[in-house]
Design a protein around this motif. Structure first.
Motif, PDB file in Angstrom:
ATOM      1  N   GLU A 188       0.808  -1.218   0.000  1.00 21.09           N
ATOM      2  CA  GLU A 188       0.000   0.000   0.000  1.00 21.09           C
ATOM      3  C   GLU A 188       0.842   1.269   0.000  1.00 21.09           C
ATOM      4  N   ASN A 189       2.110   1.151   0.423  1.00 20.57           N
ATOM      5  CA  ASN A 189       3.024   2.299   0.483  1.00 20.57           C
ATOM      6  C   ASN A 189       2.467   3.411   1.366  1.00 20.57           C
ATOM      7  N   ALA A 190       1.763   3.022   2.420  1.00 25.47           N
ATOM      8  CA  ALA A 190       1.171   3.986   3.350  1.00 25.47           C
ATOM      9  C   ALA A 190       1.263   3.433   4.760  1.00 25.47           C
ATOM     10  N   VAL A 191       1.693   4.278   5.709  1.00 27.27           N
ATOM     11  CA  VAL A 191       1.824   3.831   7.094  1.00 27.27           C
ATOM     12  C   VAL A 191       0.452   3.727   7.740  1.00 27.27           C
ATOM     13  N   ASN A 192      -0.244   4.846   7.857  1.00 27.00           N
ATOM     14  CA  ASN A 192      -1.547   4.857   8.508  1.00 27.00           C
ATOM     15  C   ASN A 192      -2.663   4.821   7.466  1.00 27.00           C
ATOM     16  N   ARG A 193      -3.720   4.086   7.774  1.00 27.46           N
ATOM     17  CA  ARG A 193      -4.893   4.023   6.904  1.00 27.46           C
ATOM     18  C   ARG A 193      -6.126   4.367   7.719  1.00 27.46           C
ATOM     19  N   HIS A 194      -7.091   5.028   7.081  1.00 30.62           N
ATOM     20  CA  HIS A 194      -8.351   5.314   7.769  1.00 30.62           C
ATOM     21  C   HIS A 194      -9.430   5.539   6.729  1.00 30.62           C
ATOM     22  N   ASN A 195     -10.323   4.558   6.618  1.00 25.32           N
ATOM     23  CA  ASN A 195     -11.431   4.666   5.675  1.00 25.32           C
ATOM     24  C   ASN A 195     -12.671   4.067   6.306  1.00 25.32           C
ATOM     25  N   THR A 196     -13.708   3.861   5.530  1.00 27.96           N
ATOM     26  CA  THR A 196     -14.975   3.390   6.092  1.00 27.96           C
ATOM     27  C   THR A 196     -14.956   1.915   6.451  1.00 27.96           C
ATOM     28  N   VAL A 197     -13.896   1.202   6.059  1.00 29.36           N
ATOM     29  CA  VAL A 197     -13.800  -0.233   6.345  1.00 29.36           C
ATOM     30  C   VAL A 197     -12.911  -0.510   7.545  1.00 29.36           C
ATOM     31  N   LYS A 198     -11.736   0.125   7.598  1.00 26.66           N
ATOM     32  CA  LYS A 198     -10.832  -0.121   8.720  1.00 26.66           C
ATOM     33  C   LYS A 198      -9.896   1.051   8.916  1.00 26.66           C
ATOM     34  N   SER A 199      -9.257   1.036  10.076  1.00 19.61           N
ATOM     35  CA  SER A 199      -8.252   2.036  10.393  1.00 19.61           C
ATOM     36  C   SER A 199      -7.015   1.314  10.897  1.00 19.61           C
ATOM     37  N   ARG A 200      -5.838   1.788  10.461  1.00 20.95           N
ATOM     38  CA  ARG A 200      -4.574   1.182  10.905  1.00 20.95           C
ATOM     39  C   ARG A 200      -3.659   2.295  11.382  1.00 20.95           C
ATOM     40  N   MET A 201      -3.053   2.096  12.550  1.00 21.26           N
ATOM     41  CA  MET A 201      -2.191   3.115  13.102  1.00 21.26           C
ATOM     42  C   MET A 201      -0.973   2.490  13.748  1.00 21.26           C
ATOM     43  N   PHE A 202       0.093   3.275  13.851  1.00 18.73           N
ATOM     44  CA  PHE A 202       1.334   2.826  14.464  1.00 18.73           C
ATOM     45  C   PHE A 202       1.851   3.868  15.446  1.00 18.73           C
ATOM     46  N   PHE A 203       2.481   3.380  16.510  1.00 18.58           N
ATOM     47  CA  PHE A 203       3.401   4.174  17.304  1.00 18.58           C
ATOM     48  C   PHE A 203       4.788   3.589  17.054  1.00 18.58           C
ATOM     49  N   VAL A 204       5.798   4.429  17.061  1.00 20.45           N
ATOM     50  CA  VAL A 204       7.162   3.946  16.887  1.00 20.45           C
ATOM     51  C   VAL A 204       8.017   4.363  18.071  1.00 20.45           C
ATOM     52  N   ALA A 205       9.039   3.563  18.341  1.00 21.48           N
ATOM     53  CA  ALA A 205      10.087   3.919  19.297  1.00 21.48           C
ATOM     54  C   ALA A 205      11.311   4.313  18.489  1.00 21.48           C
ATOM     55  N   THR A 206      11.912   5.434  18.836  1.00 21.86           N
ATOM     56  CA  THR A 206      13.098   5.890  18.114  1.00 21.86           C
ATOM     57  C   THR A 206      14.249   6.129  19.082  1.00 21.86           C
ATOM     58  N   VAL A 207      15.450   5.889  18.582  1.00 26.99           N
ATOM     59  CA  VAL A 207      16.682   6.199  19.301  1.00 26.99           C
ATOM     60  C   VAL A 207      17.529   7.048  18.373  1.00 26.99           C
ATOM     61  N   ALA A 208      17.863   8.241  18.815  1.00 26.34           N
ATOM     62  CA  ALA A 208      18.628   9.187  17.994  1.00 26.34           C
ATOM     63  C   ALA A 208      17.965   9.395  16.634  1.00 26.34           C
ATOM     64  N   GLY A 209      16.631   9.371  16.621  1.00 21.92           N
ATOM     65  CA  GLY A 209      15.873   9.615  15.405  1.00 21.92           C
ATOM     66  C   GLY A 209      15.595   8.397  14.551  1.00 21.92           C
ATOM     67  N   ASP A 210      16.216   7.255  14.857  1.00 19.15           N
ATOM     68  CA  ASP A 210      16.026   6.033  14.070  1.00 19.15           C
ATOM     69  C   ASP A 210      14.938   5.150  14.686  1.00 19.15           C
ATOM     70  N   VAL A 211      14.082   4.585  13.852  1.00 20.46           N
ATOM     71  CA  VAL A 211      13.034   3.685  14.332  1.00 20.46           C
ATOM     72  C   VAL A 211      13.667   2.371  14.788  1.00 20.46           C
ATOM     73  N   VAL A 212      13.389   1.969  16.034  1.00 20.14           N
ATOM     74  CA  VAL A 212      13.929   0.713  16.568  1.00 20.14           C
ATOM     75  C   VAL A 212      12.832  -0.219  17.083  1.00 20.14           C
ATOM     76  N   GLY A 213      11.594   0.255  17.116  1.00 15.70           N
ATOM     77  CA  GLY A 213      10.492  -0.578  17.591  1.00 15.70           C
ATOM     78  C   GLY A 213       9.164   0.005  17.149  1.00 15.70           C
ATOM     79  N   TRP A 214       8.127  -0.790  17.250  1.00 12.60           N
ATOM     80  CA  TRP A 214       6.794  -0.339  16.839  1.00 12.60           C
ATOM     81  C   TRP A 214       5.731  -1.036  17.663  1.00 12.60           C
TER      82      TRP A 214
END
Length: 243
Positions: free
Chosen positions: A121-147
């Protein structure tokens, strides 16, 4: 706009603009204007309304969803500092890399599926009438290390439950990042009226099962021979957390 609110639009043109951004993650303002093929004045009116109503936001000429996921929080433990925040489209590559790093070390089929969805889908978060998808990320020095990820169905009968995944790169474990991510997802779900989150883990993933159990999750069901891993049929353990 909250991720539990079903999108509603006063015109088809406004809906069309929102849906294009939602499907593509981000789009430049001038490119969107060309794609929707509206007179400039009408396009600007619709875009201003979508921004004012909290559906879209613009950063330096780039449009994306304006979902409200919460604050940025920074933690420090023995000189080690990490941040947990809502994920944005700019986190795409780091997010996919982190999920694949985790799934390369341990069997986590649902997380593998999420990574494939992101790439397709090339998209992180989605939100439409069927479903919604969201993420939180953990970063260290600006780099994503967890989700942590929440899959939020919009169908009325199942809107009280959410699927959650969580993972941290092996090189950054041992600092409490996973527990903070897990708690952040649950806190968001509780604040938005969800009654249960669940996570499906292959029985061979002892580390993940132990981690969830330690954080108060219970085994809700077992699906026998649900996966085929390395040529063997493997059970799926369905873990749940009642809010």
């Amino acid at each position: 706009m909250g991720a539990i609110e079903r999108p509603a639009f006063s015109s088809e043109d406004r809906k069309r603009i929102y849906e294009y951004v939602e499907r593509h993650g981000t789009v430049k303002r001038h490119k969107l204007r060309e794609i929707v093929e509206l007179p400039t004045s009408e396009f600007e009116t619709h875009l201003d309304a979508l921004t004012a109503d909290g559906y879209l936001r613009e950063d330096d000429g780039t449009l994306q969803l304006a979902l409200e996921f919460g604050a940025i929080e920074t933690y420090e433990e023995n000189g080690f500092e990490f941040t947990i925040r809502p994920a944005r489209q700019r986190d795409f590559e780091g997010l996919v890399e982190t999920i694949r790093d985790v799934t390369a070390e341990e069997t986590y089929v649902v997380a593998e599926t999420i990574a494939e969805e992101l790439l397709y889908e090339n998209a992180v978060n989605r939100h439409n009438t069927v479903k919604s998808r969201m993420f939180f990320v953990a970063t260290v020095a600006g780099d994503v290390v967890g989700w942590t990820h929440l899959d939020l169905p919009q169908v009325e009968q199942v809107r009280g439950t959410a699927q959650q995944t969580v993972g941290v790169k092996e090189t950054h474990r041992g600092h409490g990042i996973g527990g903070k991510l897990l708690a952040r997802g649950i806190e968001w779900a509780e604040a938005n009226g969800y009654r249960k989150v669940y996570n499906s883990i292959p029985v061979v993933n002892d580390g993940a099962l132990e981690f969830l159990t330690m954080h108060g999750w219970d085994t809700e069901a077992i699906r026998r021979n649900h996966y085929t891993i390395d040529g063997e049929h493997v059970d799926e353990v369905m873990m749940a957390y009642e809010i």
